[in-house]
Design an enzyme around this catalytic site. Structure first.
Site, PDB file in Angstrom:
ATOM      1  N   PRO A 218      10.203   8.918  -7.429  1.00 29.31           N
ATOM      2  CA  PRO A 218      10.905   7.865  -6.699  1.00 29.31           C
ATOM      3  C   PRO A 218       9.904   6.875  -6.112  1.00 29.31           C
ATOM      4  O   PRO A 218       8.846   7.277  -5.613  1.00 29.31           O
ATOM      5  CB  PRO A 218      11.645   8.616  -5.592  1.00 29.31           C
ATOM      6  CG  PRO A 218      11.671  10.040  -6.025  1.00 29.31           C
ATOM      7  CD  PRO A 218      10.429  10.242  -6.820  1.00 29.31           C
ATOM      8  N   PHE A 219      10.242   5.610  -6.172  1.00 30.78           N
ATOM      9  CA  PHE A 219       9.357   4.551  -5.680  1.00 30.78           C
ATOM     10  C   PHE A 219      10.168   3.608  -4.807  1.00 30.78           C
ATOM     11  O   PHE A 219      11.169   3.060  -5.245  1.00 30.78           O
ATOM     12  CB  PHE A 219       8.740   3.798  -6.863  1.00 30.78           C
ATOM     13  CG  PHE A 219       7.764   2.728  -6.470  1.00 30.78           C
ATOM     14  CD1 PHE A 219       6.414   3.028  -6.296  1.00 30.78           C
ATOM     15  CD2 PHE A 219       8.188   1.416  -6.274  1.00 30.78           C
ATOM     16  CE1 PHE A 219       5.506   2.043  -5.937  1.00 30.78           C
ATOM     17  CE2 PHE A 219       7.276   0.422  -5.913  1.00 30.78           C
ATOM     18  CZ  PHE A 219       5.938   0.736  -5.747  1.00 30.78           C
ATOM     19  N   GLY A 222       6.452   1.192  -1.886  1.00 31.20           N
ATOM     20  CA  GLY A 222       5.094   1.303  -2.417  1.00 31.20           C
ATOM     21  C   GLY A 222       4.008   1.204  -1.371  1.00 31.20           C
ATOM     22  O   GLY A 222       2.870   0.879  -1.673  1.00 31.20           O
ATOM     23  N   THR A 300       9.299  10.305   4.242  1.00 32.29           N
ATOM     24  CA  THR A 300       7.990  10.612   4.848  1.00 32.29           C
ATOM     25  C   THR A 300       8.092  10.975   6.322  1.00 32.29           C
ATOM     26  O   THR A 300       7.086  11.237   6.954  1.00 32.29           O
ATOM     27  CB  THR A 300       7.026   9.417   4.750  1.00 32.29           C
ATOM     28  OG1 THR A 300       7.705   8.271   5.230  1.00 32.29           O
ATOM     29  CG2 THR A 300       6.546   9.197   3.352  1.00 32.29           C
ATOM     30  N   SER A 303       7.797   6.789  11.534  1.00 31.75           N
ATOM     31  CA  SER A 303       7.923   6.537  12.967  1.00 31.75           C
ATOM     32  C   SER A 303       7.806   5.042  13.183  1.00 31.75           C
ATOM     33  O   SER A 303       6.994   4.379  12.537  1.00 31.75           O
ATOM     34  CB  SER A 303       6.798   7.258  13.706  1.00 31.75           C
ATOM     35  OG  SER A 303       6.722   6.812  15.036  1.00 31.75           O
ATOM     36  N   TYR A 560      -4.147   6.843  16.354  1.00 27.83           N
ATOM     37  CA  TYR A 560      -4.417   6.144  15.105  1.00 27.83           C
ATOM     38  C   TYR A 560      -5.904   5.815  15.039  1.00 27.83           C
ATOM     39  O   TYR A 560      -6.445   5.258  15.995  1.00 27.83           O
ATOM     40  CB  TYR A 560      -3.641   4.827  15.159  1.00 27.83           C
ATOM     41  CG  TYR A 560      -2.936   4.463  13.898  1.00 27.83           C
ATOM     42  CD1 TYR A 560      -1.622   4.846  13.690  1.00 27.83           C
ATOM     43  CD2 TYR A 560      -3.585   3.722  12.915  1.00 27.83           C
ATOM     44  CE1 TYR A 560      -0.959   4.497  12.527  1.00 27.83           C
ATOM     45  CE2 TYR A 560      -2.920   3.384  11.750  1.00 27.83           C
ATOM     46  CZ  TYR A 560      -1.618   3.769  11.552  1.00 27.83           C
ATOM     47  OH  TYR A 560      -0.967   3.432  10.407  1.00 27.83           O
TER      48      TYR A 560
END
Lengths: 644, 716
Positions: A218-219, A222, A300, A303, A560
């Site tokens: 599945p894409f 990208g 995924t 957030s 991060y």
């Protein structure tokens, strides 16, 4: 049968020569774009059960004209981040940003130029030029069985065997991906790209793939940074890239219950625009939201920046449908919550395309806020900024977004400002004097927290007061709206910098983690320390390692990291980078951090997966996989090795 | 949870290998600079009151303070938890325990008063200038330390031979503008009037010697240490040997304090910890006489300020040179990886619980501790007097009478060349003239122990006088005769000065010993040789701080070195036989003599008396008594066999070998012989010892020739 032989069969079947074949197919099949959506092929076909069949629900299937065309390469770079017209360029030794999509567009950036020169010591006059788009002949021939194509044709699902179409769906946006696009070739790319336009089309497509033992990857948008959409190099079956972009309608909007049912392929900016026109917002704003898709967010466990007000994707998600080879997994009702055994939505959330395709998602929506305001606070150092953040979390008075940048990033952010006029210059000078001389801040230690407030003007005012009061206890002083706004603009622009950097042999990437409050500071310090030592050991002299705390929770934070270095000419820069990131991840885990807060596992981080979820956890995941996808056609190889 | 994390220590492009644990061949005496030399002719006061901006070991943005650290510890959840537990168990109100902990922390906690440090430094500087011929610091090595400081916690781990050690360390830090380290000190100093305060203000923190069962104290102390590691900006200094080594040999390292300091790394609270092993070598040890008496069983006087003032008499003595060398800083993270370990991922844990070391982590601490000791040893500086002591000791055992000065000079030259092959750094310039100058200087510095007679013979001075007599009730061991003491004290002192050379010589000596006692087979396979070597290594493990894991490496090194020195030779069939360097062979055997005698006596005594559990003190006393008897009858040659430290090291080793059983009854430690195993050990030792008698024919009266009465000497 070799790939070539198979191709010949295909070509014969279609009655055209090999060379003509690619273009004609692509053209012919892409033209399906203009078809109206209520044909049998793309219309809303309601299932027998499930929330969409509820008669009370207003049925307003709305076709969405996406910003991103079906031929993505028309608008987006084929070998870099974002829009073709937006990029950093060097003119007369000064860096500037092109286009007018972003606030720094069409401005020359002398401070940034200075920063780059100081930090990385590059010669801005000798950039490397990336490889051009490969010629048609240079793509590996697709491995496709004629019988399958026949049946696919019958299903009236648009598809393409064109090399560029396949190439641009063979990767995400890791450093590795972009580096290969610029200077190398992928060992394996999808053999065929298909654009189903509805849930039912996906059901048919998955059944067909199951029948022919064809791999589906599945894409969505990208934008993956975990190598999740890359093709496993050892895969010998046909790989079909299932592009969800043409499945992007908002099927209905329920203003009473404040939910919207959307197809999974809708990208963030389209969703926000369409909802906004009706006075609503999803409030989900990951940094990639211009390009990433709803289905991708679910797959995924994404957030969003403003999760404090709206929640992360798992909080927003009310109902989801996932098409698997064994059937469609979904709940039969649309309720705020339920106690009904384990929540299988959580099997779908974070499944990373290994169990099936997410086709439709019902998400919460909120009325657009009346007021949106930026803000920023300067702190004398990172520790005090962090303590202030922790206090905000403790009192649960977070605004929509609160982020703390470390000194490195603060200085970097400051460098991305345009040359001010005389008055601005004066003001800049005054501000600096105030901060450094009167408040006694050290420019090489100070940090900035950026804020977004959303809501009623009154509530916002109240929130602002509370935040600034807490900040004051830790030595923070308000630093203005402009700094805050620039901070968030940066978030979108920062992704473009890498493309420029690579021209000058600077490689870099971001990675993230989540960690408990008591370990946040030591984790930041440990990772920076480790990377610094490892760079020194590797003889890398010019590097940047910086972090920001981007989310607050009751029990911890999300951190991060940005890490980049100037390649010193030894070995392969990407291999070196990947090795260093691996070491950084080891350090993160040893410091009490998680494998990922929202980027996911993909193939990049799978070696640590067992250590995070336990052996039994891995077995449970595999059992699920066996049940839903017994032939392993969703064989993108993410999360865990699929030796079923 | 299973970890699939693979060892990430692999090469990748552009990475140079950083670790170099091998012996540094680049050490040279030229790198050592006398840091007192610039202090002559300038104002000491101006120097000590200079504007002082020290380098920090670990920079933090948030500054803590000694007071804040204590407060933070008091508030930490673990301590709170222990207080709550104790309050319930002992039915004591929490407030009271809270106060107890507060006073514990006040007892532990260091302070930092720069004026006190400056005044103390000034005093020290005056003393050093008066009594020392120089304080030599390896500048290359200290610069290397400075270059890695700043980013993570740093631990200074000096060797511990004298009270002088930590005062000197602090002075050196002041000199090189390094923040004065927080120093772990024993409680004995704490109780000294005034000195306790002065030391605390000079950054000493205090540690009780035994607190195994006191959970409150233990928690408070370990939390405090961890706070020093995570939040402190100064280095932490502690002595890994736990106490001053009375024998001047390295002691078996202690692991407790080290593991406390490593916890923040193991739990991912700090990115790395740098450990700097440091060697401090003294030409002449301040406590030389006290140590000799302590080893013989006369207890050390309690540390007191009046004792300190008495010690000021020592200001009229000369102590020669002091050498300080900093080994290559060890990165705990790199060592951890080198051992193939990965930090365990922090699993959900109660903040109230102490981190308990896993088996791997404990092993790692042991490994690190031994590395530190090894590095301390390898960074020693050997002086002329160390070599003279070996020569003199050898003469005594050979029974050849007091050596002439020119013999001593020739032998020192020879021994210097041998020691250099073994990797020692020796502060004697090459050339016979230079050696003679060095020997004479050394004799002058040690004039209270050795002297040259008018006939140029080198003799020992009978240090023991009736003034040293103590109440027999206070003795730790057997009350020995004046005669024995008269011989023993100077010999033990000589042993003190030859001991620092032993870590270079012990491996070769053990190999030589085994080879020397081969029955008829003149040749031996490496395998057989290693078996015997390893037995001795286990037996002497506590004597020479041997680390079991390094047996093979040390064996290979020793054999290689002995081949270079012609002590052993490889034969065609890849076996080994004794070489022709007879002189060195005998010297090496003589070095082992007192240890073989002492250990054998311990074994024999256990055999005879400890079939039922026997207290440690009784064993020590009777061993000493037996040694004295055997010395009298000439069966034992070397009075160092009287050393109580040796006897307890022997007991520890025999316990580890399971030749004795260690029991605890009513808080008393008892030993019981395990007859069969003990017999085996004893027999092996007897085989190694007895034959040596045939080789030499010393007379029991030999010592008399060597020892001159102090009063006699005064007349000379």
């Amino acid at each position: 049968m070799s790939a070539d032989d198979r191709l010949k069969v295909v070509a014969r079947h279609l009655g055209v020569g090999k060379n003509v074949f690619h273009t004609s197919i692509a053209m012919q099949l892409c033209s399906s774009e203009n078809k109206t959506s209520d044909t049998a092929q793309g219309g809303v076909v309601l299932p027998q059960i499930g929330p969409s069949s509820d008669a009370r629900k207003p049925r307003r299937s709305k076709p969405v004209k996406s910003v991103i065309p079906k031929n993505r390469q028309e608008l987006l770079k084929w070998n870099g981040w974002g829009y073709k017209d937006s990029k950093f360029v060097v003119e007369n030794g000064i860096v500037s940003f092109t286009g007018n999509r972003y606030a720094i567009g069409n401005l020359s950036l002398p401070y940034f130029t200075e920063w780059v020169l100081e930090k990385f010591d590059v010669d801005l006059n000798s950039g490397k030029i990336a490889d051009p788009v490969p010629k048609q002949d240079n793509f590996p021939s697709p491995i496709v069985d004629a019988g399958f194509l026949d049946e696919l044709h019958c299903l009236q699902i648009s598809f393409s065997l064109d090399g560029v179409d396949r190439l641009i769906r063979s990767h995400g946006h890791t450093l590795h991906d972009i580096f290969i696009l610029r200077e190398g070739t992928f060992e394996r790319i999808p053999d065929i790209v298909a654009w189903p336009e509805s849930h039912d089309a996906v059901v048919n497509l998955v059944q067909l793939a199951e029948k022919h033992d064809i791999v589906i990857i599945p894409f969505g948008g990208g934008t993956s940074v975990s190598k999740a959409v890359s093709c496993p190099r050892e895969e010998t079956r046909t790989i079909l890239s299932l592009d969800t972009s043409q499945m992007n309608r908002i099927l209905w909007l329920d203003q009473e219950n404040l939910v919207a049912c959307c197809e999974a392929g809708i990208v963030g900016q389209d969703l926000e625009r369409e909802l906004g026109q009706q006075g609503f917002t999803s409030g989900h704003e990951p940094d990639s939201y211009e390009f990433s898709s709803l289905g991708g967010w679910v797959a995924t466990r994404a957030s969003g920046m403003k999760k404090n007000v709206y929640g992360n994707i798992e909080d927003l998600l009310v109902h989801v449908r996932m098409v698997t080879p064994s059937g469609v997994l979904e709940k039969s009702c649309q309720v705020p919550r339920m106690s009904c055994g384990p929540d299988f939505n959580h099997v779908i959330l974070g499944s990373e395309g290994t169990l099936g395709v997410i086709t439709e998602v019902i998400i919460k929506v909120r009325p657009l806020p009346q007021c949106k305001k930026y803000g920023s606070i300067a702190f004398p150092n990172f520790e005090s900024g962090l303590l202030s953040m922790r206090e905000v979390a403790k009192q649960r008075c977070q605004p929509a977004s609160i982020r703390l940048m470390d000194n490195e990033q603060f200085k970097f952010g400051q460098s991305l400002r345009p040359v001010p006029g005389y008055f601005g210059l004066l003001l800049d000078g005054l501000k600096k004097i105030y901060i450094t001389k009167i408040k006694g801040f050290d420019v090489n230690q100070m940090c900035v927290t950026t804020l977004v407030f959303e809501g009623d003007p009154k509530d916002v005012e109240h929130q602002e007061k509370k935040i600034y009061d807490i900040a004051a206890q830790y030595g923070g002083i308000p630093a203005g709206e402009a700094n805050g706004e620039r901070g968030y603009m940066l978030t979108f622009v920062i992704a473009y910098i890498r493309d420029l950097a690579m021209e000058y042999n600077i490689v870099g990437e971001s990675f993230e983690t989540s960690v408990s409050w008591d370990r946040t500071l030591s984790l930041c310090n440990n990772v920076k320390h480790r990377l610094k030592k490892e760079c020194e050991a590797a003889g890398i002299r010019h590097f940047m390692i910086s972090c920001r705390v981007t989310q607050t929770y009751d029990v911890g934070s999300c951190v991060y990291f940005y890490f980049g270095f100037k390649w010193n000419g030894v070995g392969n820069p990407v291999t070196t980078y990947e090795h260093l990131e691996e070491l950084a991840r080891d350090e993160i885990l040893a410091s009490g951090g998680s494998l990922s807060h929202h980027h996911g596992v993909g193939k990049l981080r799978m070696r640590w997966f067992p250590s995070q979820v336990s052996k039994l956890g891995v077995e449970l995941y595999r059992a699920t996989k066996r049940q839903l996808d017994p032939k392993n056609i969703f064989a993108n190889g993410n999360i865990s090795k699929q030796n079923l | 949870m299973d970890l699939v994390i693979k060892n990430s220590v692999h090469q990748y492009p552009g990475v140079k290998q950083q670790m170099n644990m091998e012996f540094e061949t680049t050490r040279s005496i030229q790198a050592f600079k006398d840091i007192l030399c610039d202090r002559y002719g300038t104002s000491d006061f101006m120097w000590m009151s200079q504007n002082w901006q020290p380098r920090l070991a670990h920079q933090h943005t948030f500054k803590t303070s000694p007071q804040k650290m204590k407060l933070d510890v008091l508030k930490c959840p673990r301590l709170q938890h222990v207080i709550e537990e104790a309050s319930e168990d002992q039915e004591v109100p929490k407030e009271q325990l809270y106060k107890t902990v507060q006073s514990i922390l006040d007892e532990i906690g260091y302070n930092r008063r720069l004026p006190v440090i400056r005044w103390l430094g000034l005093l020290l500087l005056k003393v050093l200038k008066r009594t020392c011929n120089g304080l030599y610091v390896n500048e290359t090595s200290i610069n290397r330390v400075l270059s890695v400081m700043g980013d993570n916690p740093v631990i200074f781990a000096p060797s511990h031979r004298s009270y002088g050690d930590f005062i000197l360390m602090s002075y050196i830090c002041f000199h090189y503008k390094i923040e004065i380290p927080a120093i772990a000190a024993g409680m004995d100093f704490h109780s000294m009037w005034l000195m306790g305060h002065v030391l605390r203000d000079s950054c000493a923190f205090f540690m009780r010697r035994s607190f195994g069962s006191d959970k409150l104290y233990w928690t408070a102390f370990s939390e405090y240490v961890q706070k020093l590691v995570t939040d402190g900006e100064a280095a932490i200094e502690f002595f890994i040997e736990g106490t001053r080594s009375r024998t001047a040999k390295s002691l078996m390292p202690k692991f407790g304090f080290l593991s406390m300091t490593l916890v923040p790394f193991l739990t991912g609270r700090v990115p790395d910890i740098t450990i700097v092993p440091i060697n401090i070598s003294y030409d002449r040890t301040l406590e030389e006489i006290l140590f000799a008496y302590e080893l013989l069983g006369v207890p050390k006087p309690k540390e007191s300020t009046s004792g300190l003032i008495k010690a000021l008499n020592m200001l009229n003595e000369r102590y020669g040179k002091v050498y300080v060398d900093f080994a290559e800083p060890l990165s705990v993270r790199e060592l951890f990886q080198l051992n193939g370990l990965q930090r365990s991922l922090p699993t959900p844990e109660s903040p109230q619980d102490q981190h308990t070391l896993s088996a791997n982590e404990t092993m790692f601490c042991v490994d690190v501790a031994h590395r530190v000791v090894q590095q301390q040893q390898r960074h020693s500086v050997i002086t002329a007097f160390n070599l003279i002591s070996i020569i003199l000791n050898n003469s005594v055992l050979e029974g050849s009478g007091p050596p002439l000065l020119n013999e001593v000079v020739a032998n020192v030259s020879w021994l210097k060349s041998v020691m250099e092959v073994l990797g020692a750094l020796i502060d004697i310039q090459d050339g016979p003239v230079n050696v003679e100058v060095a020997v004479k200087e050394a004799i002058a510095v040690h004039k209270s122990l050795v002297t040259l007679t008018p006939t140029n013979h080198l003799k020992l001075i009978k240090v023991h006088t009736t003034a040293h007599r103590v109440n027999p009730a206070k003795l730790k061991g057997h009350s020995m005769s004046e005669h024995t003491m008269g011989v023993a004290v100077p010999m033990v002192m000589i042993q003190h000065y030859l001991n620092p050379c032993l870590h270079y010589l012990i491996g070769p000596a053990l190999v030589t010993l085994v080879m020397w006692h081969l029955d008829d087979a003149v040749e031996i396979t490496r395998g057989d040789l290693f078996q015997n070597f390893n037995f001795l290594r286990l037996l002497f493990a506590y004597e020479f701080a041997f680390y079991a894991a390094w047996a093979e490496k040390e064996f290979d090194d020793a054999v290689k070195q002995l081949e270079m020195l012609s002590v052993v030779e490889p034969t065609k069939s890849d076996r080994l036989k004794l070489g022709n360097h007879r002189k060195l062979q005998i010297l090496l055997l003589n070095l082992l003599q007192p240890f073989l005698e002492g250990y054998l006596t311990v074994c024999q005594l256990l055999q005879q008396t400890a079939s039922d559990p026997c207290s440690e003190s009784l064993l020590l006393t009777s061993t000493q008594r037996r040694v004295e008897e055997l010395l009298g009858s000439g069966i034992i040659l070397h009075p160092y066999a009287l050393s109580l430290d040796m006897h307890s090291a022997a007991l520890q080793a025999l316990t580890a070998l399971q030749a004795v059983n260690r029991l605890k009854r009513n808080g008393m430690v008892l030993y019981q012989a395990q007859t069969r195993k003990l017999l085996e050990v004893t027999q092996k030792l007897e085989n190694l010892k007895f034959q040596s008698e045939e080789k030499f024919h010393p007379s029991s009266t030999g010592f008399r020739h060597f020892v001159i009465d102090g009063s006699q000497q005064a007349k000379l």
